[in-house]
Design a protein around this motif. Structure first.
Motif, PDB file in Angstrom:
ATOM      1  N   GLU A   1       5.952  11.514  10.102  1.00  0.00           N
ATOM      2  CA  GLU A   1       4.606  11.100  10.488  1.00  0.00           C
ATOM      3  C   GLU A   1       4.154   9.979   9.570  1.00  0.00           C
ATOM      4  O   GLU A   1       3.662  10.216   8.476  1.00  0.00           O
ATOM      5  CB  GLU A   1       3.656  12.273  10.399  1.00  0.00           C
ATOM      6  CG  GLU A   1       3.979  13.351  11.409  1.00  0.00           C
ATOM      7  CD  GLU A   1       2.965  14.474  11.365  1.00  0.00           C
ATOM      8  OE1 GLU A   1       1.800  14.226  11.036  1.00  0.00           O
ATOM      9  OE2 GLU A   1       3.378  15.596  11.670  1.00  0.00           O
ATOM     10  N   GLU A   2       4.299   8.767  10.051  1.00  0.00           N
ATOM     11  CA  GLU A   2       4.016   7.606   9.223  1.00  0.00           C
ATOM     12  C   GLU A   2       2.757   6.899   9.713  1.00  0.00           C
ATOM     13  O   GLU A   2       2.656   6.521  10.869  1.00  0.00           O
ATOM     14  CB  GLU A   2       5.203   6.656   9.288  1.00  0.00           C
ATOM     15  CG  GLU A   2       5.101   5.488   8.367  1.00  0.00           C
ATOM     16  CD  GLU A   2       6.389   4.699   8.372  1.00  0.00           C
ATOM     17  OE1 GLU A   2       6.323   3.492   8.619  1.00  0.00           O
ATOM     18  OE2 GLU A   2       7.449   5.302   8.150  1.00  0.00           O
TER      19      GLU A   2
ATOM     20  N   VAL B   1       2.319  -8.260   7.637  1.00  0.00           N
ATOM     21  CA  VAL B   1       3.336  -7.228   7.456  1.00  0.00           C
ATOM     22  C   VAL B   1       2.675  -5.856   7.559  1.00  0.00           C
ATOM     23  O   VAL B   1       1.451  -5.744   7.528  1.00  0.00           O
ATOM     24  CB  VAL B   1       4.053  -7.350   6.089  1.00  0.00           C
ATOM     25  CG1 VAL B   1       4.848  -8.630   6.002  1.00  0.00           C
ATOM     26  CG2 VAL B   1       3.056  -7.263   4.960  1.00  0.00           C
ATOM     27  N   THR B   2       3.482  -4.812   7.664  1.00  0.00           N
ATOM     28  CA  THR B   2       2.951  -3.457   7.681  1.00  0.00           C
ATOM     29  C   THR B   2       3.471  -2.687   6.472  1.00  0.00           C
ATOM     30  O   THR B   2       4.521  -3.013   5.915  1.00  0.00           O
ATOM     31  CB  THR B   2       3.364  -2.702   8.962  1.00  0.00           C
ATOM     32  OG1 THR B   2       4.783  -2.679   9.045  1.00  0.00           O
ATOM     33  CG2 THR B   2       2.768  -3.345  10.192  1.00  0.00           C
ATOM     34  N   ALA B   3       2.694  -1.683   6.084  1.00  0.00           N
ATOM     35  CA  ALA B   3       3.073  -0.809   4.978  1.00  0.00           C
ATOM     36  C   ALA B   3       2.643   0.604   5.324  1.00  0.00           C
ATOM     37  O   ALA B   3       1.849   0.820   6.231  1.00  0.00           O
ATOM     38  CB  ALA B   3       2.397  -1.260   3.693  1.00  0.00           C
ATOM     39  N   ARG B   4       3.155   1.546   4.593  1.00  0.00           N
ATOM     40  CA  ARG B   4       2.721   2.930   4.772  1.00  0.00           C
ATOM     41  C   ARG B   4       1.384   3.115   4.073  1.00  0.00           C
ATOM     42  O   ARG B   4       1.203   2.654   2.940  1.00  0.00           O
ATOM     43  CB  ARG B   4       3.726   3.885   4.155  1.00  0.00           C
ATOM     44  CG  ARG B   4       4.957   4.041   4.968  1.00  0.00           C
ATOM     45  CD  ARG B   4       5.867   5.045   4.313  1.00  0.00           C
ATOM     46  NE  ARG B   4       7.066   5.223   5.103  1.00  0.00           N
ATOM     47  CZ  ARG B   4       8.158   5.788   4.650  1.00  0.00           C
ATOM     48  NH1 ARG B   4       8.209   6.227   3.405  1.00  0.00           N
ATOM     49  NH2 ARG B   4       9.209   5.918   5.414  1.00  0.00           N
ATOM     50  N   ALA B   5       0.489   3.799   4.712  1.00  0.00           N
ATOM     51  CA  ALA B   5      -0.794   4.114   4.087  1.00  0.00           C
ATOM     52  C   ALA B   5      -0.534   4.900   2.809  1.00  0.00           C
ATOM     53  O   ALA B   5       0.293   5.809   2.791  1.00  0.00           O
ATOM     54  CB  ALA B   5      -1.657   4.916   5.042  1.00  0.00           C
ATOM     55  N   GLY B   6      -1.188   4.522   1.732  1.00  0.00           N
ATOM     56  CA  GLY B   6      -1.060   5.231   0.466  1.00  0.00           C
ATOM     57  C   GLY B   6      -0.071   4.625  -0.498  1.00  0.00           C
ATOM     58  O   GLY B   6      -0.119   4.917  -1.688  1.00  0.00           O
ATOM     59  N   GLU B   7       0.813   3.762  -0.033  1.00  0.00           N
ATOM     60  CA  GLU B   7       1.739   3.163  -0.982  1.00  0.00           C
ATOM     61  C   GLU B   7       1.069   1.983  -1.675  1.00  0.00           C
ATOM     62  O   GLU B   7       0.083   1.437  -1.200  1.00  0.00           O
ATOM     63  CB  GLU B   7       3.065   2.770  -0.325  1.00  0.00           C
ATOM     64  CG  GLU B   7       3.029   1.605   0.605  1.00  0.00           C
ATOM     65  CD  GLU B   7       4.392   1.370   1.251  1.00  0.00           C
ATOM     66  OE1 GLU B   7       5.342   2.123   1.008  1.00  0.00           O
ATOM     67  OE2 GLU B   7       4.488   0.407   2.008  1.00  0.00           O
TER      68      GLU B   7
END
Ligand code: FES
Length: 106
Positions: A9-10, A22-28
């Motif tokens: 669950e990303e 660009v995209t990143a994972r929430a919280g990183e």
């Protein structure tokens, strides 16, 4: 070089690096997102112009300094990435004459 571990669950956030979306994972952190997207340097040194990239990932080495939303010298490894954030690599010495102070830095 670096890749993210798989997760089921990303939640992703979209931000920009030097104008590239660009995209990143929430919280990183911004530094983790930079490395995961293939960025190999995020600043150059003020004196010799040598390339630098995040190294310690815990706020000690200061190799990860970037400009975030117009504020320079932010430690990318200590700032969580957020939706719409604009990250710029830093080249040489930071210009401070026309940058506003961050809230809480006064
Ligand atoms: S990577 Fe070392 S201070 Fe950010």
């Amino acid at each position: 070089m670096f890749r993210r571990l798989p997760e089921s669950e990303e939640v992703t956030v979209r931000f920009s690096i030097d104008g590239r979306s660009v995209t990143a994972r929430a919280g990183e952190t911004v530094a983790a997102a930079l490395l995961a997207t293939g960025v190999v340097s995020c600043r150059t040194t003020p004196v010799g112009g040598q390339k630098r990239a995040p190294y310690c990932m815990m706020g000690v080495c200061f190799e990860c300094l970037v400009t975030i939303d117009g504020i320079g010298n932010r430690q990318a490894c200590l700032v969580p990435v957020s939706e719409g954030m604009a990250v710029r690599s830093q080249h040489g010495a930071r210009a401070i004459a026309d940058e506003p102070l961050a809230e809480g830095a006064r």
